[in-house]
Write a protein that holds these residues in place. Structure first.
Motif, PDB file in Angstrom:
ATOM      1  N   THR A  83     -11.696  -4.723  -0.271  1.00  0.00           N
ATOM      2  CA  THR A  83      -9.817  -4.218  -1.252  1.00  0.00           C
ATOM      3  C   THR A  83      -9.311  -4.587  -1.893  1.00  0.00           C
ATOM      4  O   THR A  83      -9.326  -5.172  -3.439  1.00  0.00           O
ATOM      5  CB  THR A  83      -9.521  -2.703  -0.991  1.00  0.00           C
ATOM      6  OG1 THR A  83     -10.725  -2.071  -0.523  1.00  0.00           O
ATOM      7  CG2 THR A  83      -8.669  -2.240  -1.816  1.00  0.00           C
ATOM      8  N   LYS A  95      -2.595   2.101 -10.919  1.00  0.00           N
ATOM      9  CA  LYS A  95      -2.670   1.836  -8.962  1.00  0.00           C
ATOM     10  C   LYS A  95      -4.049   2.091  -8.948  1.00  0.00           C
ATOM     11  O   LYS A  95      -5.491   2.839  -8.876  1.00  0.00           O
ATOM     12  CB  LYS A  95      -2.574   2.923  -8.620  1.00  0.00           C
ATOM     13  CG  LYS A  95      -1.194   2.826  -8.749  1.00  0.00           C
ATOM     14  CD  LYS A  95      -0.183   1.431  -8.544  1.00  0.00           C
ATOM     15  CE  LYS A  95       1.411   2.551  -8.807  1.00  0.00           C
ATOM     16  NZ  LYS A  95       2.264   1.342  -8.872  1.00  0.00           N
ATOM     17  N   PRO A  96      -4.712   0.570  -8.549  1.00  0.00           N
ATOM     18  CA  PRO A  96      -6.434   0.240  -7.700  1.00  0.00           C
ATOM     19  C   PRO A  96      -6.164   1.028  -7.152  1.00  0.00           C
ATOM     20  O   PRO A  96      -5.246   2.036  -6.119  1.00  0.00           O
ATOM     21  CB  PRO A  96      -5.864  -1.108  -7.048  1.00  0.00           C
ATOM     22  CG  PRO A  96      -4.923  -1.705  -8.606  1.00  0.00           C
ATOM     23  CD  PRO A  96      -3.573  -0.584  -8.487  1.00  0.00           C
ATOM     24  N   MET A 114      -9.506  -7.073  -5.037  1.00  0.00           N
ATOM     25  CA  MET A 114      -8.935  -6.898  -6.668  1.00  0.00           C
ATOM     26  C   MET A 114      -8.065  -8.493  -6.693  1.00  0.00           C
ATOM     27  O   MET A 114      -7.650  -8.624  -8.162  1.00  0.00           O
ATOM     28  CB  MET A 114      -7.175  -6.035  -5.857  1.00  0.00           C
ATOM     29  CG  MET A 114      -7.620  -4.508  -5.607  1.00  0.00           C
ATOM     30  SD  MET A 114      -5.814  -3.731  -4.743  1.00  0.00           S
ATOM     31  CE  MET A 114      -4.123  -4.150  -5.221  1.00  0.00           C
ATOM     32  N   TRP A 168       0.963  -1.049  -0.318  1.00  0.00           N
ATOM     33  CA  TRP A 168       0.229   0.359  -0.275  1.00  0.00           C
ATOM     34  C   TRP A 168       1.227   1.252  -0.240  1.00  0.00           C
ATOM     35  O   TRP A 168       2.100   1.167   0.474  1.00  0.00           O
ATOM     36  CB  TRP A 168      -1.085  -0.346   0.786  1.00  0.00           C
ATOM     37  CG  TRP A 168      -1.899  -1.203   1.210  1.00  0.00           C
ATOM     38  CD1 TRP A 168      -2.255  -2.396   1.024  1.00  0.00           C
ATOM     39  CD2 TRP A 168      -3.435  -0.334   0.350  1.00  0.00           C
ATOM     40  NE1 TRP A 168      -3.526  -2.635   1.591  1.00  0.00           N
ATOM     41  CE2 TRP A 168      -4.375  -1.365   0.771  1.00  0.00           C
ATOM     42  CE3 TRP A 168      -3.392   0.629  -0.409  1.00  0.00           C
ATOM     43  CZ2 TRP A 168      -5.610  -1.748   0.381  1.00  0.00           C
ATOM     44  CZ3 TRP A 168      -4.889   0.692   0.092  1.00  0.00           C
ATOM     45  CH2 TRP A 168      -5.885  -0.178  -0.242  1.00  0.00           C
ATOM     46  N   ALA A 172      -1.166  -0.524  -4.498  1.00  0.00           N
ATOM     47  CA  ALA A 172      -2.604  -0.186  -3.805  1.00  0.00           C
ATOM     48  C   ALA A 172      -2.344   1.276  -3.829  1.00  0.00           C
ATOM     49  O   ALA A 172      -1.379   1.360  -2.758  1.00  0.00           O
ATOM     50  CB  ALA A 172      -4.364  -0.653  -3.629  1.00  0.00           C
TER      51      ALA A 172
END
Length: 330
Positions: free
Chosen positions: A290, A92-93, A294, A8, A70
């Motif tokens: 999330t 990027k998510p 993904m 992250w 992410a």
């Protein structure tokens, strides 16, 4: 991204981002690796406290970081749309703090960017994922309070009147509605789904041009259940969420957006209390969602779908129009 690890990055290392970073310890495979802020010293301080490896004094460097899988966006509201679109366009998510954008038009642009780039994006409406709301939905589903007759919700705090703080700045999309009233509306829409129709709204709009105190009535869902809510930056309330029915009511206790407790109060019967403690601090459940999305390769969450974000933002656009709040960049 490996099968088991999501690395992250955080953009906007402010107050709420601290809670996000702390929650990662409760999510298998989640790891904070990078932080970006236009104030590099702030990013470095955040990274040191939360164990991130890299810091950037601009956002674009984080977008280009191949070691980030992410991005969590926690900038002021007015910046959400642009930052989310840039992150998605870089592949990027995105998990973006609520409200995902300032208005519905901006949200449509964000979702278009997600679709064009085939990347996941979700509004970080963490309260929807709290275990206690699963219990509330089961009570509603089995008819524990009979036909629902109304909803009441309060979210009010007496905040210091610091005109440099984002809460009081129109250029940063401050005000009670977008900061706290959104919880009252979105959680009602989550529980009862369907459209939202504004019935009435009034507000105290202060000199900075933001709504300091706001009341509204909204019809929720196909049945038009009336939500009555009060959001405030200048008054403290008992910040609960109450669902009233023909056979009793459900009380989600204060603070309703950050609680593990709900009480079923049926007429003539003893109260039934449900306790649902967090794994960490409550933010972990949206992170889990999330990462699940993904891993599945989907673009949106079934619990916080794009359509729900748009429905809530459209309602808030109508409320702001009714009370005369328009931000200078709109």
């Amino acid at each position: 991204m490996s099968d088991t690890t999501v690395r992250w990055g955080v953009i906007g290392p402010g107050r709420i981002a601290n809670r996000f970073a702390e929650s990662l310890a409760a999510v298998p495979g989640a790891r904070l690796v990078a932080v970006a802020s236009r104030d590099l010293a702030r990013a470095q301080d955040f990274a040191q406290r939360h164990g991130a490896e890299r810091t950037f004094g601009d956002y674009a460097s984080l977008y280009r970081d191949d070691g980030v899988d992410a991005i969590y966006i926690a900038t002021p509201h007015a910046q959400h749309a642009a930052v989310a679109i840039d992150a998605l366009s870089a592949g990027k998510p995105v998990l973006c703090e609520k409200p995902i954008t300032v208005n519905a038009a901006q949200a449509r642009a964000v979702f278009a960017a997600a679709l064009a780039n085939q990347r996941f994006v979700m509004e970080a409406f963490w309260s929807r994922f709290l275990p206690v709301y699963g219990r509330v939905r089961r009570w509603l589903g089995d008819g524990s309070i009979g036909a629902v007759t109304g909803i009441e919700s309060y979210f009010g705090y007496a905040q210091p009147r610091d005109l440099d703080d984002r809460l009081w700045r129109a250029d940063l999309a401050g005000g009670a509605l977008l900061d706290v009233g959104v919880y009252c509306i979105s959680m009602s829409q989550f529980l009862f789904k369907g459209p939202l129709k504004l019935l009435e709204a009034s507000a105290t709009v202060g000199e900075p041009g933001v709504d300091e105190d706001l009341r509204a009535r909204v019809a929720v869902g196909e049945q038009g259940i009336e939500l009555r809510f009060h959001a405030s930056l200048i008054h403290k309330y008992y910040n609960c969420f109450r669902i009233q029915g023909e056979l009793g009511e459900i009380l989600i206790t204060e603070p309703f957006w950050d609680t593990g407790q709900a009480i079923l109060l049926r007429h003539g019967e003893a109260p039934v209390t449900s306790h649902s403690p967090y794994l960490r601090n409550g933010f972990e459940y949206q992170v889990q969602e999330t990462q699940r999305c993904m891993a599945r390769g989907v673009l949106e969450s079934e619990t916080m779908p794009w359509a729900d974000s748009l429905t809530v933002l459209t309602c808030m656009d109508e409320i702001r129009a009714a009370v005369g709040v328009r931000y200078p960049f709109e």
